[in-house]
Design an enzyme around this catalytic site. Structure first.
Site, short mmCIF file in Angstrom:
data_model
loop_
_atom_site.label_atom_id
_atom_site.label_comp_id
_atom_site.label_asym_id
_atom_site.label_seq_id
_atom_site.Cartn_x
_atom_site.Cartn_y
_atom_site.Cartn_z
N SER A 98 0.84 -1.21 0.00
CA SER A 98 0.00 0.00 0.00
C SER A 98 0.87 1.26 0.00
CB SER A 98 -0.99 0.00 1.17
OG SER A 98 -0.32 0.06 2.40
N ASN A 99 2.03 1.21 0.64
CA ASN A 99 2.95 2.35 0.54
C ASN A 99 3.49 2.48 -0.88
OD1 ASN A 99 3.66 3.90 3.15
ND2 ASN A 99 3.46 1.77 3.80
N LEU A 114 17.36 -7.53 4.97
CA LEU A 114 18.47 -6.60 5.12
C LEU A 114 19.07 -6.32 3.73
CD1 LEU A 114 20.15 -5.27 7.42
CD2 LEU A 114 21.70 -7.22 7.25
N ASN A 136 14.15 4.17 3.81
CA ASN A 136 13.25 3.16 4.37
C ASN A 136 12.21 3.85 5.25
OD1 ASN A 136 12.27 0.51 5.11
ND2 ASN A 136 13.35 0.72 7.06
N HIS A 154 9.92 2.92 8.66
CA HIS A 154 9.71 1.95 9.74
C HIS A 154 8.46 2.37 10.52
CE1 HIS A 154 10.91 -1.23 12.45
NE2 HIS A 154 10.50 -0.45 13.43
C1 GAR Z 1 4.43 -0.66 6.55
O1 GAR Z 1 3.75 -0.29 7.72
C2 GAR Z 1 5.92 -0.41 6.70
O2 GAR Z 1 6.23 0.69 7.51
C3 GAR Z 1 6.36 -1.69 7.36
O3 GAR Z 1 5.62 -2.70 6.74
C4 GAR Z 1 4.35 -2.17 6.34
C5 GAR Z 1 4.11 -2.55 4.90
O4 GAR Z 1 2.82 -2.20 4.48
N1 GAR Z 1 7.79 -1.87 7.22
C6 GAR Z 1 8.53 -2.50 8.12
O5 GAR Z 1 8.07 -3.03 9.11
C7 GAR Z 1 10.01 -2.55 7.80
N2 GAR Z 1 10.78 -2.91 8.96
P1 GAR Z 1 2.51 -2.06 2.93
O6 GAR Z 1 3.08 -3.32 2.25
O7 GAR Z 1 1.02 -2.03 2.82
O8 GAR Z 1 3.17 -0.81 2.42
#
Ligand code: GAR
Length: 200
Positions: free
Chosen positions: A24-25, A98, A113, A115
């Site tokens: 979604s991001n 990583l 990135n 987080h």
């Molecule tokens: C997001 O909340 C992102 O910040 C997190 O995974 C999710 C992915 O959502 N990332 C981490 O935890 C990285 N350590 P998405 O696939 O819907 O964008």
């Protein structure tokens, strides 16, 4: 004879998004840069052939690459693809592995990135996605948020570019915390990427 004046144009900046899951991001980022004058999304890469992020990329006509651990760690597979696509910046958006040293070196200062917590809290290996929100809930935190940072060879330790916060009442489920955090992510990540790319 006088030559016509042609203003210097900034070369196109080309992002590659790395996403392991829903994406979604990634979608928010592809939407933001779909018709941008100098920034475009040149590709979306995933370690997971079933990632919904890949579907989203196809919808935007963004080329995709799926790789396994060995291809990522020990070969030119990923780097060749990035070079072929003339990628200038790497954007991690829900990417769970990583980043290996050779990529960090090649794209030094040009990997970002997001987080889903206020680092340094709830960071490091194993702290991703819902694990983070469950830990925040279990600790009874009064707030959580997002951290957008540059990437180095260690999980979640690069220079912080932005943190944004949201209050918690204590009665939210982990899913409700995730929804609050996602809302912050969509609001800030494309903006921070745009500023960072323009200044780097
Ligand atoms: C997001 O909340 C992102 O910040 C997190 O995974 C999710 C992915 O959502 N990332 C981490 O935890 C990285 N350590 P998405 O696939 O819907 O964008």
């Amino acid at each position: 004879m006088q030559m016509p004046h042609t203003p210097a144009t900034k070369p196109e900046q080309r992002l590659a998004i790395f996403a392991s899951g829903n994406g979604s991001n990634a979608e928010a980022i592809m939407t933001r840069f779909a018709n941008h004058p100098v920034i475009s999304v040149a590709g979306l890469l995933s370690n997971n052939a079933n990632a919904y992020a890949l579907e989203r990329a196809r919808k935007f006509n963004v080329p995709t690459l799926v790789f396994n651990r060995e291809q990522f760690r020990q070969s030119q597979h990923v780097l060749n693809w990035l070079t072929e696509k003339k990628v200038t910046h790497l954007v991690l958006a829900g990417f769970m592995w990583l980043v290996p040293d050779y990529l960090v070196k090649k794209y030094e200062g040009r990997i970002i990135n997001i987080h889903p917590a206020l680092l340094p809290k709830y960071g490091g290996k194993g702290m991703y996605g819902m694990h983070v929100h469950e830990a925040v809930k279990a600790a009874g935190e009064a707030e959580t948020g997002i951290t957008i940072h540059l990437v180095n060879e260690r999980y979640d330790e690069g220079k912080i570019l932005l943190q944004a916060r949201v209050k918690l009442t204590g009665s939210e489920t982990a899913e409700e915390i995730a929804a609050k955090v996602h809302e912050l992510e969509y609001r800030h990540y494309p903006d921070v990427i745009e500023k960072w790319v323009r200044n780097s």
